[in-house]
Design a protein around this motif. Structure first.
Motif, short mmCIF file in Angstrom:
data_model
loop_
_atom_site.label_atom_id
_atom_site.label_comp_id
_atom_site.label_asym_id
_atom_site.label_seq_id
_atom_site.Cartn_x
_atom_site.Cartn_y
_atom_site.Cartn_z
N THR A 36 0.83 -1.22 0.00
CA THR A 36 0.00 0.00 0.00
C THR A 36 0.86 1.25 0.00
OG1 THR A 36 -0.15 -0.09 2.42
CG2 THR A 36 -1.95 -1.10 1.15
N VAL A 37 1.59 1.47 1.10
CA VAL A 37 2.49 2.62 1.25
C VAL A 37 3.69 2.12 2.08
CG1 VAL A 37 0.62 4.34 1.21
CG2 VAL A 37 1.41 3.44 3.41
N TYR A 38 4.74 2.92 2.18
CA TYR A 38 5.84 2.54 3.08
C TYR A 38 5.36 2.66 4.53
CZ TYR A 38 9.68 1.99 -0.23
OH TYR A 38 10.51 1.51 -1.22
N ARG A 59 3.40 11.89 16.03
CA ARG A 59 2.02 11.39 16.01
C ARG A 59 1.44 11.40 17.42
NH1 ARG A 59 -0.30 6.89 12.51
NH2 ARG A 59 -1.83 5.73 13.73
N PRO A 64 -4.01 4.93 17.63
CA PRO A 64 -3.39 3.60 17.68
C PRO A 64 -2.81 3.16 16.35
CG PRO A 64 -5.76 3.40 17.64
CD PRO A 64 -5.47 4.87 17.72
N ILE A 66 -1.46 -0.06 13.54
CA ILE A 66 -1.82 -1.37 12.98
C ILE A 66 -0.69 -2.36 13.27
CG2 ILE A 66 -2.30 -2.64 10.85
CD1 ILE A 66 -3.37 0.00 9.65
N THR A 98 -7.19 -4.17 6.60
CA THR A 98 -6.92 -4.19 8.04
C THR A 98 -8.21 -4.49 8.77
OG1 THR A 98 -5.08 -2.64 7.89
CG2 THR A 98 -6.20 -2.77 10.02
N ALA A 121 -6.00 -3.34 15.65
CA ALA A 121 -6.03 -3.36 14.18
C ALA A 121 -4.91 -4.27 13.70
CB ALA A 121 -5.85 -1.95 13.64
N ALA A 143 3.20 -0.68 12.38
CA ALA A 143 3.73 0.15 11.30
C ALA A 143 2.68 1.13 10.80
CB ALA A 143 4.24 -0.72 10.15
N SER A 145 2.01 4.59 8.46
CA SER A 145 2.66 5.07 7.26
C SER A 145 3.91 5.87 7.66
CB SER A 145 1.70 5.92 6.44
OG SER A 145 1.07 6.88 7.27
N GLU A 182 -3.50 3.57 1.45
CA GLU A 182 -3.41 2.67 2.58
C GLU A 182 -4.49 1.59 2.53
OE1 GLU A 182 -3.64 5.85 2.61
OE2 GLU A 182 -2.05 6.76 3.81
N MET A 232 -8.59 8.94 11.90
CA MET A 232 -9.31 9.60 10.84
C MET A 232 -9.51 11.06 11.18
SD MET A 232 -9.42 7.18 8.83
CE MET A 232 -10.58 7.50 7.52
O1 TXA Z 1 -1.80 0.41 4.44
C1 TXA Z 1 -1.70 0.66 5.65
O2 TXA Z 1 -2.59 0.38 6.45
C2 TXA Z 1 -0.40 1.31 6.12
C3 TXA Z 1 0.74 0.32 5.89
C4 TXA Z 1 2.05 0.81 6.40
O3 TXA Z 1 0.42 -0.92 6.45
N1 TXA Z 1 -0.48 1.69 7.48
C5 TXA Z 1 -1.25 2.73 7.89
O4 TXA Z 1 -1.15 3.01 9.24
O5 TXA Z 1 -1.96 3.38 7.16
P1 TXA Z 1 -1.62 4.40 9.86
O6 TXA Z 1 -1.11 4.37 11.26
O7 TXA Z 1 -1.19 5.52 9.02
O8 TXA Z 1 -3.17 4.27 9.91
C6 TXA Z 1 -3.78 3.34 10.79
C7 TXA Z 1 -5.20 3.70 11.06
C8 TXA Z 1 -5.34 4.96 11.89
O9 TXA Z 1 -6.41 5.71 11.33
C9 TXA Z 1 -5.71 4.43 13.27
O10 TXA Z 1 -6.45 5.35 14.01
C10 TXA Z 1 -6.53 3.21 12.90
O11 TXA Z 1 -5.80 2.66 11.84
N2 TXA Z 1 -6.58 2.24 14.00
C11 TXA Z 1 -5.58 1.56 14.56
N3 TXA Z 1 -6.02 0.79 15.57
C12 TXA Z 1 -7.34 0.96 15.66
C13 TXA Z 1 -8.38 0.44 16.49
N4 TXA Z 1 -8.11 -0.43 17.46
N5 TXA Z 1 -9.64 0.87 16.28
C14 TXA Z 1 -9.92 1.74 15.29
N6 TXA Z 1 -8.98 2.28 14.46
C15 TXA Z 1 -7.72 1.90 14.65
#
Ligand code: TXA
Ligand code: MG
Length: 330
Positions: A36-38, A59, A64, A66, A98, A121, A143, A145, A182, A232
Motif C-alpha cells: 500500500t504505502v511505506y 504522532r 493507535p 496497525i 486491516t 487493528a 507500522a 505510514s 493505505e 481519521m
Molecule cells: O496500508 C496501511 O494500512 C499502512 C501500511 C504501512 O500498512 N499503514 C497505515 O497506518 O496506514 P496508519 O497508522 O497511518 O493508519 C492506521 C489507522 C489509523 O487511522 C488508526 O487510528 C486506525 O488505523 N486504528 C488503529 N487501531 C485501531 C483500532 N483499534 N480501532 C480503530 N482504528 C484503529
C-alpha cells in the motif's frame, strides 16, 4: 527537524532483511515497503520502541497503530476472530485489508500501540519484502505510514527519507509501491463497519460478507471527539499547498492534478499539469496519488486544483484522501 540519528538506507535484499530484523529486535525504527504505502515499523511488544515511533512521526499517542503479522495464525495469537473476520481474512490476506478486532486475552502487543483500546487493528501485508522482514523478525510489527504525522503518505523510499531522515534508524528501499493508498480498515463489530476506505474496494468486501458495510457515525470523523478510527482526523494526507477540489477550471498560478482524458477550462494557465491516469484507470490513479501530491507541493503554487475523480471502486479511497488533503493542516 531531526533528532540526530544516522538513518541508514539499504537496497532490498537478504542483507537488508537481516538488518531490519536485527534493528527491530533491539528497539529500532525501520521503514520498509508494503504493497500500500511505506510503513515505519517497530517491535509491537516493545513499549519503548513504540514511544520512539510516536515521537519520530510527531504522532499523537492516542492514535493507535496497525499490528502487521506474517499470516492468519500469527493474527490469531493477538486478536479474536469471529466468523465474519475469518471470512475476510481468508479472502483478502495477505493484502491491503486491516481488521479491527477484540484483543486476545494474552495479546503481547503493548498497550501504547493500541492507545488503551480493547480492540486491535491487524493486517497481513502482501509485499514480499514486508513478509520477509516479518518472517525474519518473528513477531508482530506495528507500522503506521512512514511520513510525518498529518503529511502525505510515502510511496517511495525517497519520500520516507525526506520526511524522516535523522529521526529513524533504517530505510529499506524496495522501489515504488504498487497500490498507493493505505489499507481498507473494517471494524469487525456486530455490524461490520468501513472505518477507512482503502486498497480493497468496499464492493469486494461486501460481496464476501453478503451484506453492506455500516458507515461510522458522522461525528466519529473529527479532531475532537472519540473517533472510532482515531486516525481519521479531518486533516490528514495534507500537502503544504492548499488543495482545491472538483476544479472545473484552473486559475492563474495554480497547478493541476488531472484525471482522465477530459479537459478543464484554463488548463494553459496551470504552471504544471500531472494526470493521475490519462486513460481513467482508478488503480493507476491510486498508485500515482501521493507521489503526484508531493511533487505538485514543491512548485510554490497558490493552490493544487484537482479534477473530479469518480467515486466507484478505488475512487472512494482516492476521494477520501483528497478531501482530507483539502482540509489543510492546523
Ligand atoms: O496500508 C496501511 O494500512 C499502512 C501500511 C504501512 O500498512 N499503514 C497505515 O497506518 O496506514 P496508519 O497508522 O497511518 O493508519 C492506521 C489507522 C489509523 O487511522 C488508526 O487510528 C486506525 O488505523 N486504528 C488503529 N487501531 C485501531 C483500532 N483499534 N480501532 C480503530 N482504528 C484503529
Ligand atoms: Mg498514516
Amino acid at each position: 527537524m531531526n533528532v540526530g540519528l544516522k538513518t541508514q538506507i539499504l537496497p532490498a535484499g537478504e542483507a537488508a532483511v537481516a538488518a531490519a530484523a536485527r534493528s527491530l529486535a533491539t528497539g529500532g525504527l525501520v521503514a520498509f515497503p508494503t504493497e500500500t504505502v511505506y510503513g515505519l515499523g517497530a517491535d509491537a511488544t516493545n513499549a519503548k520502541a513504540i514511544a520512539r515511533l510516536y515521537q519520530a512521526k510527531g504522532r499523537p499517542s492516542f492514535n493507535p497503530l496497525i499490528a502487521h503479522v506474517r499470516d492468519f495464525e500469527a493474527g490469531m495469537r493477538i486478536a479474536r476472530f469471529d466468523a465474519q473476520a475469518i471470512a475476510l481474512a481468508k479472502a483478502f490476506w495477505p493484502g491491503p485489508l486491516t481488521l479491527v478486532l477484540p484483543k486476545a486475552r494474552d495479546c503481547a502487543v503493548a498497550d501504547l500501540a493500541t492507545a488503551g483500546l480493547e480492540t486491535i487493528a491487524i493486517r497481513v501485508p502482501a509485499h514480499p519484502l514486508a513478509r520477509e522482514i516479518l518472517r525474519a523478525f518473528g513477531g508482530p510489527v506495528v507500522a503506521p505510514s512512514a511520513n510525518l504525522s498529518g503529511h502525505v503518505s510515502p510511496t517511495t523510499a525517497s519520500h520516507v527519507q525526506s520526511d524522516l531522515a535523522g529521526r529513524i534508524d533504517l530505510i529499506i528501499d524496495g522501489g515504488a509501491v504498487e497500490v498507493g493508498v493505505e489499507s481498507t480498515i473494517v471494524g469487525c463489530f456486530d455490524a461490520p463497519m468501513l472505518l477507512r476506505p482503502g486498497g480493497v474496494p468496499r464492493g469486494e468486501i461486501e460481496r464476501v460478507l453478503g451484506r453492506s458495510l455500516a458507515q461510522p457515525p458522522e461525528d466519529a470523523d473529527n479532531d475532537t471527539g472519540q473517533p472510532l478510527a482515531p486516525g481519521m482526523l479531518a486533516s490528514h494526507y495534507a500537502p503544504r499547498t492548499p488543495v482545491r477540489l472538483n476544479a472545473g477550471g484552473v486559475e492563474a498560478g495554480e497547478v493541476l492534478l488531472a484525471f482522465g482524458s477530459g479537459n478543464v477550462a484554463g488548463v494553459d494557465a496551470a504552471t504544471i499539469v500531472m494526470n493521475l491516469s490519462p486513460r481513467g484507470d482508478l488503480a493507476e490513479a491510486a498508485a500515482n496519488l501521493f507521489g503526484y501530491l508531493r511533487a505538485l507541493d514543491t512548485r510554490g503554487s497558490s493552490a493544487i486544483a484537482v479534477m473530479p475523480v469518480p467515486q466507484d471502486g478505488l475512487g472512494e479511497a482516492i476521494n477520501d484522501r483528497l478531501r482530507r488533503a483539502a482540509v489543510g493542516r492546523e
